[in-house]
Structure formats: structure tokens, C-alpha cells
Design a protein around this motif. Structure first.
Motif: not given
Length: 400
Positions: A200-217
């Protein structure tokens, strides 16, 4: 031969399940059960016009095993579409009455492990329990299994859930169970490693990263969030898998609102005394939010859920994203539901199809990835829930 199904919990997801299961001729009787029967009565009236099956409505308290068991005498499968905290009382009723059981979520990672520990009880009763078979968890697990089956080795699995939609509602809302959304997003996020197991990470909303979803998202910020997939996928998949996580794309306004709720203690499930009255803070918040079914027709955009699996095949590095994507407006025009609850409600009904067809004959308790993915995905697609595969390959670079 009769085949009878109970849907326990007739909110948005339960309504999708009911609308889907009546499409098959194997169904003899459908029971819509809830502690409040208003929505169930309305749905039953509509379904009776389209199905030859007997459709009944029963008032049932999911927290009471006797109440649940009282309607299971001649039932083959129960779909629990209610909140996860009632899973155990419903499971007990299914064991006592020898009824197959399917739910769509657990009340946290530890609870999923406890549910799976009921395997011997279900085997002794001669029935199957499938834990966490919605969209994610559920389809996401099966998508991961399908991707892993295409590979020689698996390095990592990331479940990605993204939505680029906007909603015609001024206020705080969630597209699926508000109780579950608040709880899992504010819990300590879990992940799995081959060396350390569930962590477990110690706190919520951990390790934010950007991902590319399929179009049109397109590109979305994704957070590691508490979820069931990381509990079982690593061990189930094997093939050298080293890491599993779940990532959820969360809008900044949603994150900020949850942080405020947490800061004020309004996410708590523990009762407090307010003017001589016992109230649960989270229940107060949930009561002010719209029910997911009420958002149908008000959400505009796309919802995408899938498994991003990295591994090797035939001497190459391979990345597979096996996913389903749906447009909220198109789903609403087609079936009258918003896409998130529709995507959650179709997979458990596919499992009912497979039980009715004799394709799921084992007993005990299993996570969704234990289901053969090919016949499952074929039947899911036949019900209109399309799935796709994105593939990327690269040579393996050997270092000295």
C-alpha cells in the motif's frame, strides 16, 4: 428445464443486469429484489412487455441472511448488485441454499481475500462464487488474462480506467456507487509485486501519471487507487509477472472535493451524534448526491476500461492494451442507461449465460481471471459490449 435468476439490488447496475438477462430464452424466472421496491416494480412492468419469463419483485434486506435465503429456494444464480458491505450475508444465504453467486465488487482488498477464503464452503455446497465481476474489476481481469495468454512472459499489468465526459449536473456526483467511489478513492492505494506481495501507498491519490487512452479520449492524469485487481492478478497470471496496479483517471475537481470531505471527516462510516440523532457522515454526503441511474442522458463523452499488459513474445517486447470503450450518449440512446453502469452490468450477465450453457461448471470461489476469456469475450461482444486490442512491439535489447 427451468433456469431462475435473482438480481439483488435494483439500482443502475441491477437494472442493466435485469434488462440484459431477460434477452435470453434460457431464463424461466427473474426475481428483482431490493429493500426498496419502487424502482424494481417500475422495471418489472417494463420487462414483462418484452420477456416471456416470469418476473417477480421481492422486498429483501441484503444485510440479513435469512431475508436473502427466503427467496432462493428454486434459484440457480444470484447476482449481487448492491453495495459490497453486504457480500458476506448474501454469500451465506447462497451457501445455505446452494445457489451460484456473483458480485461486482468487494469492500476492499482484504475483504476480497476473505471472500475467496469461502472456497471450501462453496465447494461443499456444490456452487460457484465469482468475486468482483463487473467492468473493473471483472472485464478488466478477463482482459488481463486474455492479453497474458497471448504472451510468453508477463512483466507488468496496469488496469486503466479513463473517462473524458462532462455531466449536466451542478454538484458532486459519481458515475457508479457513490459509497464505493468515496471509499476506494480515499483509501490507501494498493499494488502488488512478486517480491513483496500486496502493498500500500501511505496516502490516497498516489503516484499520479499521465496515460494515453484510445481516441477520442487521449491523455488523462491517472492515480493509483485501491482496487481488487491487484489482489489476485499477479499470482493468477504468473508467467513471471512482477507488478500489478490499478489506475483511475480522476478530474481535479473530483479529487479536490474528496480531499475536503476527508479533511472534514465526512467520508467516515462511523456514526456520530448530531443533535441527539445518530448519523453516518458518509451517508449524509451520499444522500446529497444523485444516484448513478439518475445521470442517464446527462453524461456526454467516452468511458474506457482495459488492461495494459507488458511482456514478451517470440523474442520481442510486446505491450497489449485490451479494452472496452463506450460513448455515454450512444449507450443512452440505445439502451437507456449511462455507459458506466452499462459496462458494469453486462459482464456478470455474460457469466450467467455461461453457467446456463454449461460452460462454467466448477465450484468454489474464483476471481474473474479464472474464467476462460475467449468464450466470455465472444458472448460479451454478442451482447453489444465491444472490446479491442492495441499492440506495440519492439526488439529485446540485450545488455552485456
Amino acid at each position: 428445464m427451468s433456469f431462475n435468476v435473482v438480481i439483488l439490488g435494483v439500482g443502475g447496475v441491477g437494472q442493466v443486469c435485469a434488462s440484459e438477462v431477460v434477452k435470453k430464452e434460457y431464463l424461466t424466472k427473474l426475481v428483482l429484489a431490493d429493500i426498496s421496491t419502487k424502482a424494481a416494480e417500475k422495471l418489472a412492468q417494463a420487462l414483462r412487455k418484452t420477456s416471456s419469463a416470469t418476473i417477480e419483485v421481492c422486498q429483501v434486506d441484503a444485510s440479513n441472511t435469512k431475508s436473502v435465503a427466503s427467496i432462493l429456494d428454486d434459484v440457480n444464480v444470484l447476482l449481487h448488485a448492491g453495495i459490497p458491505e453486504f457480500n458476506y450475508s448474501v454469500m451465506q444465504a447462497c451457501v445455505e441454499t446452494k445457489t451460484h453467486y456473483i458480485d461486482m465488487a468487494s469492500d476492499g482488498p482484504d475483504d476480497l481475500l476473505k471472500q475467496l477464503d469461502w472456497g471450501d464452503q462453496f465447494k461443499q455446497a456444490g456452487v460457484l462464487g465469482i468475486m468482483g465481476l463487473g467492468c473493473d474489476p471483472g472485464f478488466s481481469n478477463i482482459a488481463a488474462r486474455y492479453a497474458a495468454d497471448q504472451l510468453d512472459t508477463v512483466k507488468s499489468i496496469t488496469i486503466l480506467d479513463g473517462d473524458n465526459s462532462e455531466v449536466d449536473y451542478e454538484g458532486f456526483c459519481a458515475y457508479f456507487s457513490p459509497q464505493t467511489a468515496i471509499q476506494e478513492c480515499l483509501a490507501k492505494p494498493n499494488y502488488w509485486t512478486a517480491k513483496g506481495g500486496l502493498q500500500y501507498y501511505p496516502t490516497p491519490f498516489a503516484n499520479k501519471d499521465e496515460f494515453e487512452f484510445p481516441d477520442p479520449i487521449g491523455w488523462l492524469d491517472c492515480y493509483v487507487v485501491e482496487h481488487e485487481e491487484a489482489v489476485t492478478l499477479g499470482k493468477s497470471i504468473g508467467k513471471g509477472c512482477e507488478y500489478v496496479e490499478f489506475r483511475y483517471a480522476l478530474h481535479p475537481d473530483f479529487v479536490n472535493t474528496l480531499k475536503v470531505l476527508s479533511y472534514l471527516g465526512l467520508d467516515s462510516k462511523e456514526p456520530i451524534n448530531v443533535g441527539g440523532v445518530e448519523v453516518v457522515p458518509r451517508d449524509v454526503v451520499v444522500t446529497t448526491m444523485p444516484k448513478p441511474a439518475e445521470l442517464a442522458g446527462k453524461i456526454h463523452g467516452y468511458s474506457c476500461v482495459g488492461a495494459y499488459v507488458k511482456g514478451t513474445k517470440g523474442g520481442q517486447n510486446v505491450e497489449l492494451y485490451v479494452y472496452t470503450i463506450a460513448n455515454h450518449d450512444e449507450i443512452y440512446e440505445k439502451v437507456g442507461f449511462q455507459a458506466t453502469v452499462w459496462q458494469t452490468g453486462v459482464p456478470p450477465v455474460v457469466a450467467v449465460d455461461m453457467i446456463a450453457e454449461g460452460l462454467l461448471t466448477e465450484t468454489g470461489c474464483i476471481p474473474p481471471e479464472k474464467i476462460d476469456p475467449v468464450p466470455f469475450l465472444e458472448r460479451m461482444q454478442a451482447r453489444g459490449m465491444e472490446w479491442y486490442v492495441m499492440k506495440k512491439t519492439s526488439p529485446i535489447i540485450k545488455t552485456a
